[in-house]
Design an enzyme around this catalytic site. Structure first.
Site, mmCIF file in Angstrom:
data_model
loop_
_atom_site.group_PDB
_atom_site.id
_atom_site.type_symbol
_atom_site.label_atom_id
_atom_site.label_comp_id
_atom_site.label_asym_id
_atom_site.label_seq_id
_atom_site.Cartn_x
_atom_site.Cartn_y
_atom_site.Cartn_z
ATOM 1 N N ALA A 155 39.619 36.323 47.309
ATOM 2 C CA ALA A 155 40.496 36.303 47.946
ATOM 3 C C ALA A 155 40.756 35.745 48.914
ATOM 4 O O ALA A 155 40.405 35.679 49.919
ATOM 5 C CB ALA A 155 41.553 36.623 46.604
ATOM 6 N N CYS A 156 42.262 35.721 49.101
ATOM 7 C CA CYS A 156 42.639 35.642 50.277
ATOM 8 C C CYS A 156 42.392 36.934 51.762
ATOM 9 O O CYS A 156 42.853 37.167 52.732
ATOM 10 C CB CYS A 156 44.354 35.756 50.194
ATOM 11 S SG CYS A 156 45.046 34.579 49.378
ATOM 12 N N SER A 157 42.238 38.224 50.705
ATOM 13 C CA SER A 157 41.281 39.253 52.233
ATOM 14 C C SER A 157 40.180 38.977 51.978
ATOM 15 O O SER A 157 39.340 39.850 52.911
ATOM 16 C CB SER A 157 41.695 40.475 51.000
ATOM 17 O OG SER A 157 43.223 40.801 51.052
#
Length: 373
Positions: A155-157
């Site tokens: 995801a966003c990481s």
């Protein structure tokens, strides 16, 4: 074991931008039509009337003023409200590949490298447009890179996790240099008819070159001092879209097949976790938070970033300490922190310590400590 540097970064920005005012006009047109079409049911209490949005609400809630998008017309069409990205033949480069290559070429140029110098490609992003063949292998082919490629999704990481994966390969001598790219078409999974989230995302792609320090020649080098990752399962940010949807027809078209989140819970859970992880990571490397000259944080919500840095510094951060690109790019998922890094690095003096950090669904959190050469 080899020392590792980031020697170049790149950014692909779509040509189209949507302001809050434009987005709100489209959304409110949809709301008015929905309420008119369902007036009788709303009066009987069978359907809940929709509430209009406004630009001031969006900026106050998120810090976002505009966003870049791969398609503007489809998003702003009240009858459609989703991007229109026509299917391409298998003989054409995919949308993600095209974006990734745009960012990669800039990163290669800043690193002073060519495709012949790269041994591997990692595509790390939230929104992969297909299961296989890997987008990374397609990017590898488009750039003429020999070696290997694979996709990953945290995801966003994804970018910070991708940097660690790339750094490990270079440290162990498995590759001289790795291209790590983050192509994100976040608008493709966004429900533009949801007042609470229709403004959150934009599209962009970033790229990072990670290579052996003893072979790097770029004037834009940062030592990768250390990386630290953390995941903790949570349903508070979720997207249930996938190939198994076709095996459960009852769920097709449901709200959870697009991005959904419990924003207040995410804020409450994630901010202290990020601050604690970064603080512990610095301490493990015998660094004081006061030595950090810059925080390149995930660009999801301005208040989240301000709170995280306040917890670390014990005071409000300046714009130079924690630069913001969220206002004009919105949340670009894994690309956000790297956009900030790409845009706000050249002014740092040699020896400066900085932190690149991401956080998002999973929950997933990544911290990369960098030192400018």
């Amino acid at each position: 074991m080899h020392n590792v540097v980031i020697s170049g970064t790149g950014l692909y920005t779509p040509a189209n931008s949507i302001s809050n005012e434009e987005l709100v006009q489209s959304f409110n047109t949809y709301v008015a039509q929905f309420n008119a079409d369902n007036a009788d049911a709303i009066e009987r209490g069978e359907v809940e009337a929709l509430t209009e949005s406004n630009a001031a609400f969006i900026e106050k809630a998120s810090g976002i003023k505009s966003r870049f998008v791969m398609d503007k017309d489809g998003i702003l069409d009240p009858q459609r409200m989703t991007p229109r990205l026509p299917e391409r033949s298998n003989d054409e480069w995919s949308v993600l590949c095209e974006m990734a290559v745009g960012a990669a070429k800039q990163a290669l140029e800043r690193a002073g490298r060519t495709a012949a110098d790269i041994d591997g490609v990692i595509v790390a992003c939230s929104n992969l447009q297909r299961p296989y063949p890997a987008i990374a292998i397609e990017v590898q082919e488009a750039l003429g890179i020999e070696g290997f490629g694979f996709d990953m999704n945290v995801a966003c990481s994804s970018a910070t996790f991708g940097i660690q994966a790339a750094a490990n390969s270079v440290q162990l001598g498995q590759a001289r240099a790795i291209l790590m790219v983050n192509p994100e078409v976040c608008t493709g999974h966004l429900n533009f008819r949801d007042r609470d989230s229709h403004f959150i995302f934009g599209d962009a792609a970033t790229a990072v070159i990670i290579e052996r320090a003893d072979q790097a020649t770029s004037p834009y080098q940062f030592d990768v001092v250390s990386t630290k990752l953390l995941t903790k399962f949570s349903n508070n940010i979720r997207n249930n879209f996938g190939f198994l949807n076709r095996a459960a027809e009852e769920g097709v078209g449901s709200r959870d097949k697009l991005f959904v989140q419990e924003g207040r819970k995410v804020f409450r859970d994630v901010c202290p976790m990020v601050a604690e992880l970064i603080g512990a990571h610095l301490e493990e490397n015998q660094l004081n938070v006061g030595e950090v000259k810059r925080f390149w944080l995930h660009q999801a919500n301005l208040s989240m970033n301000q709170l995280i840095v306040r917890k670390l510094l014990g005071r409000e951060a300046t714009e130079e300490e924690a630069p913001v690109i969220l206002d004009r790019y919105a949340n670009t998922s894994s690309a956000g922190s790297v956009i900030s890094f790409h845009m706000y690095q050249d002014d740092l003096p040699s020896g400066s310590v900085a932190v690149l950090s991401s956080f998002g669904a999973g929950y997933s959190i990544g911290s990369v400590i960098l030192r400018k050469r």
